[in-house]
Design a protein around this motif. Structure first.
Motif, PDB file in Angstrom:
ATOM      1  N   SER A 367       0.834  -1.195   0.000  1.00 40.51           N
ATOM      2  CA  SER A 367       0.000   0.000   0.000  1.00 40.51           C
ATOM      3  C   SER A 367       0.868   1.244   0.000  1.00 40.51           C
ATOM      4  CB  SER A 367      -0.946  -0.006   1.203  1.00 40.51           C
ATOM      5  OG  SER A 367      -1.784   1.106   1.168  1.00 40.51           O
ATOM      6  N   CYS A 368       1.500   1.560   1.132  1.00 36.23           N
ATOM      7  CA  CYS A 368       2.255   2.809   1.227  1.00 36.23           C
ATOM      8  C   CYS A 368       3.573   2.765   0.466  1.00 36.23           C
ATOM      9  CB  CYS A 368       2.514   3.154   2.689  1.00 36.23           C
ATOM     10  SG  CYS A 368       3.746   2.102   3.491  1.00 36.23           S
ATOM     11  N   GLU A 369       4.223   1.598   0.448  1.00 38.83           N
ATOM     12  CA  GLU A 369       5.533   1.400  -0.169  1.00 38.83           C
ATOM     13  C   GLU A 369       6.602   2.280   0.451  1.00 38.83           C
ATOM     14  OE1 GLU A 369       5.255   1.384  -4.400  1.00 38.83           O
ATOM     15  OE2 GLU A 369       3.448   0.181  -4.376  1.00 38.83           O
ATOM     16  N   MET A 372       5.516   2.147   6.167  1.00 34.82           N
ATOM     17  CA  MET A 372       4.651   2.697   7.215  1.00 34.82           C
ATOM     18  C   MET A 372       3.473   1.807   7.566  1.00 34.82           C
ATOM     19  SD  MET A 372       4.365   6.772   6.529  1.00 34.82           S
ATOM     20  CE  MET A 372       3.714   7.087   8.163  1.00 34.82           C
ATOM     21  N   CYS A 373       2.803   1.246   6.556  1.00 32.82           N
ATOM     22  CA  CYS A 373       1.491   0.632   6.806  1.00 32.82           C
ATOM     23  C   CYS A 373       1.573  -0.826   7.245  1.00 32.82           C
ATOM     24  CB  CYS A 373       0.612   0.756   5.566  1.00 32.82           C
ATOM     25  SG  CYS A 373       1.156  -0.286   4.191  1.00 32.82           S
ATOM     26  N   GLY A 374       2.660  -1.509   6.971  1.00 32.18           N
ATOM     27  CA  GLY A 374       2.814  -2.908   7.387  1.00 32.18           C
ATOM     28  C   GLY A 374       2.184  -3.910   6.433  1.00 32.18           C
ATOM     29  N   THR A 375       1.578  -3.462   5.346  1.00 38.81           N
ATOM     30  CA  THR A 375       0.849  -4.360   4.452  1.00 38.81           C
ATOM     31  C   THR A 375       1.745  -5.426   3.813  1.00 38.81           C
ATOM     32  OG1 THR A 375      -0.681  -2.583   3.941  1.00 38.81           O
ATOM     33  CG2 THR A 375      -0.655  -4.443   2.410  1.00 38.81           C
ATOM     34  N   CYS A 376       2.962  -5.072   3.479  1.00 36.69           N
ATOM     35  CA  CYS A 376       3.838  -6.001   2.746  1.00 36.69           C
ATOM     36  C   CYS A 376       4.620  -6.940   3.662  1.00 36.69           C
ATOM     37  CB  CYS A 376       4.806  -5.214   1.861  1.00 36.69           C
ATOM     38  SG  CYS A 376       5.994  -4.241   2.815  1.00 36.69           S
ATOM     39  N   LYS A 377       4.392  -6.846   4.962  1.00 26.72           N
ATOM     40  CA  LYS A 377       5.211  -7.591   5.938  1.00 26.72           C
ATOM     41  C   LYS A 377       5.334  -9.067   5.562  1.00 26.72           C
ATOM     42  CE  LYS A 377       4.213  -6.144   9.900  1.00 26.72           C
ATOM     43  NZ  LYS A 377       3.211  -6.008  10.932  1.00 26.72           N
ATOM     44  N   PRO A 405       9.353  -5.763   2.771  1.00 24.58           N
ATOM     45  CA  PRO A 405      10.015  -5.786   1.455  1.00 24.58           C
ATOM     46  C   PRO A 405       9.981  -4.450   0.717  1.00 24.58           C
ATOM     47  CG  PRO A 405       8.695  -7.758   1.757  1.00 24.58           C
ATOM     48  CD  PRO A 405       8.359  -6.838   2.898  1.00 24.58           C
ATOM     49  N   CYS A 406       9.007  -3.584   1.016  1.00 31.54           N
ATOM     50  CA  CYS A 406       8.900  -2.323   0.273  1.00 31.54           C
ATOM     51  C   CYS A 406      10.036  -1.362   0.587  1.00 31.54           C
ATOM     52  CB  CYS A 406       7.566  -1.644   0.543  1.00 31.54           C
ATOM     53  SG  CYS A 406       7.423  -0.976   2.211  1.00 31.54           S
ATOM     54  N   CYS A 407      10.699  -1.556   1.721  1.00 35.28           N
ATOM     55  CA  CYS A 407      11.766  -0.625   2.112  1.00 35.28           C
ATOM     56  C   CYS A 407      13.038  -1.391   2.461  1.00 35.28           C
ATOM     57  CB  CYS A 407      11.304   0.246   3.284  1.00 35.28           C
ATOM     58  SG  CYS A 407      10.761  -0.693   4.726  1.00 35.28           S
TER      59      CYS A 407
HETATM   60  S1  FES Z   1       3.703  -1.413   1.673  1.00 30.29           S
HETATM   61 FE1  FES Z   1       3.409  -0.277   3.505  1.00 30.29          FE
HETATM   62  S2  FES Z   1       4.965  -1.076   4.814  1.00 30.29           S
HETATM   63 FE2  FES Z   1       5.362  -2.048   2.920  1.00 30.29          FE
END
Ligand code: FES
Length: 418
Positions: A367-369, A372-377, A405-407
């Motif tokens: 989501s945020c990439e 921040m949001c934790g979606t890709c955890k 993975p996004c960061c």
């Molecule tokens: S997409 Fe939001 S923390 Fe990775």
């Protein structure tokens, strides 16, 4: 407080693998103190705060006490919409198993309009958190300055409420500046008026214009009809300026400063504080409007790294390892094996694991990439990464082998559970 990127890259099922009737919070028998705030929460009350802002009190039945720091946020997921957004917790951590999100209804915003127009008391939504580094807990100080624009006041109120709940006799020196468009847009107005009477607390509320002026300017009968409380603002008018800060904030440079609001508002305040001699390391910001260009992403990460004092990395040796690998002109390349999908992906040392996976055609929740949001955890089964997150993962999750993975860029060949 909004995330602009509501559209997930993938289907919602893969984004929320634990979203089902047996998830934590659904019929859990024995509340636990140490459980995570991740699961289905029940809406137990809805309060109208302004004409377009509501507070939602949410109950986590599997927890005896919700453990979060004032100023942190949760990621709200609405399965019917296949959307998610980050919202700051407005309540203070007072040792209960309820918390409050105060949310502005954003025109065209799928999640906020769902919460305002569809969610009823007794309904359940999925939350994941708490996340974030924007908290007085992480930057202890004796003097505080809080500056908020619009719904940016939510995490600010969590921190102010928490500071005022400290043991009697704790020195309190708080200046709170809140900017609203009109008097009818002032969030938490009665509480702000009460706070102004508390010893050690100074509250400055500013309005850009009168409520009545909005009716005239809009030129729309429909929108005009929505403005219920026409009022000529008798308080301080206009936008925040450098002169305002210099005038109303004593000992400005000695304060730990927290700023939350729209991106352009925070950028303007940052410049003013800098011109007034406030160290950047003492200014902390929160925004869920994510940058989209690589340059903007990098700038944001650098600000976060500066705010926490050092780059946040997966291991203490990560940076050294990266220097060794990237000592030549060519970027090092690594292989990533994804155990669930069976995919094998190449990734260089400056590409994030998420970008490499998506470029290779993988379906990957995000989501945020921006960490921040934790979606890709995901679970890092083996290998080493350089992770520069912005609060979207908890220390205990990193210790348990999870990463974002996004960061994260690879420092070795990786095996990832995904
Ligand atoms: S997409 Fe939001 S923390 Fe990775």
């Amino acid at each position: 407080m909004t995330i602009d990127q509501e559209t997930l890259r993938t289907g919602f099922d893969s984004a929320v693998p634990d979203f089902d009737a047996t998830a934590p919070g659904v019929g859990a028998a024995s509340p636990e103190v140490d459980a995570e705030l991740t699961g289905m929460v029940e809406c137990v009350s809805i309060t109208e705060v302004t004409h377009n802002v509501k507070s939602f009190e949410l109950f986590a039945p599997w927890m005896a006490r919700i453990d979060f720091e004032p100023g942190q946020y949760v990621t709200v997921r609405i399965p019917e919409l296949e959307r998610e957004r980050c919202y700051s917790i407005a309540s203070a951590p007072f040792g209960t198993n309820t918390f409050t999100l105060t949310i502005k209804r954003v025109d065209g915003g799928a999640v906020s309009t769902y919460l305002h127009d569809v969610l009823k008391v007794g309904d359940r939504i999925h939350v994941d958190g708490p996340y974030g580094l924007f908290s007085t807990s992480f930057h202890p100080a004796e003097k505080h300055l809080f500056v908020s624009g619009g719904s940016g006041i939510s995490p600010i109120m969590s921190m102010v409420r928490s500071l005022l709940a400290r043991p009697a006799g704790t020195p309190t020196d708080i200046v709170l500046i809140h900017n609203a468009a009109t008097p009818s847009d002032i969030i938490f107005r009665p509480e702000l008026e009460q706070l102004a009477e508390v010893p050690g607390v100074s509250v400055v509320t500013m309005c850009s214009r009168d409520s009545a002026a909005e009716v005239v300017e809009s030129g729309s009968e429909v929108r005009g009809a929505e403005v219920r409380n026409t009022e000529v603002w008798a308080g301080r008018r206009g936008r925040i300026t450098r002169d305002t800060l210099a005038e109303v904030v004593p000992e400005l440079a000695d304060r730990e400063t927290f700023v939350c609001g729209p991106a352009d508002y925070m950028a303007a305040v940052r410049i003013m504080l800098d011109e007034l001699g406030v160290l950047g390391s003492r200014v902390h910001e929160e925004s869920f409007v994510f940058a989209t260009s690589p340059a903007e992403r990098l700038a944001r990460k650098e600000r976060v790294a500066e705010a926490v004092g050092a780059p946040v990395s997966g291991t203490s040796s990560a940076s050294q390892a990266a220097e060794g690998i990237c000592g030549g002109s060519a970027l090092a390349r690594f292989g990533i094996e994804f155990t669930t999908s069976g995919k094998h992906v190449d990734c260089d040392s400056e590409t994030t694991v998420l970008d490499a996976a998506v470029e290779a055609g993988m379906v990957f929740p995000s989501s945020c990439e921006e960490g921040m949001c934790g979606t890709c955890k995901s679970v890092l089964v083996s290998g080493e990464v350089e992770m520069n997150h912005a609060g979207g993962i908890r220390p205990k999750e990193i210790a348990a082998g999870k990463f974002l993975p996004c960061c994260s860029t690879p420092l070795s060949d990786l095996v990832v559970e995904r």
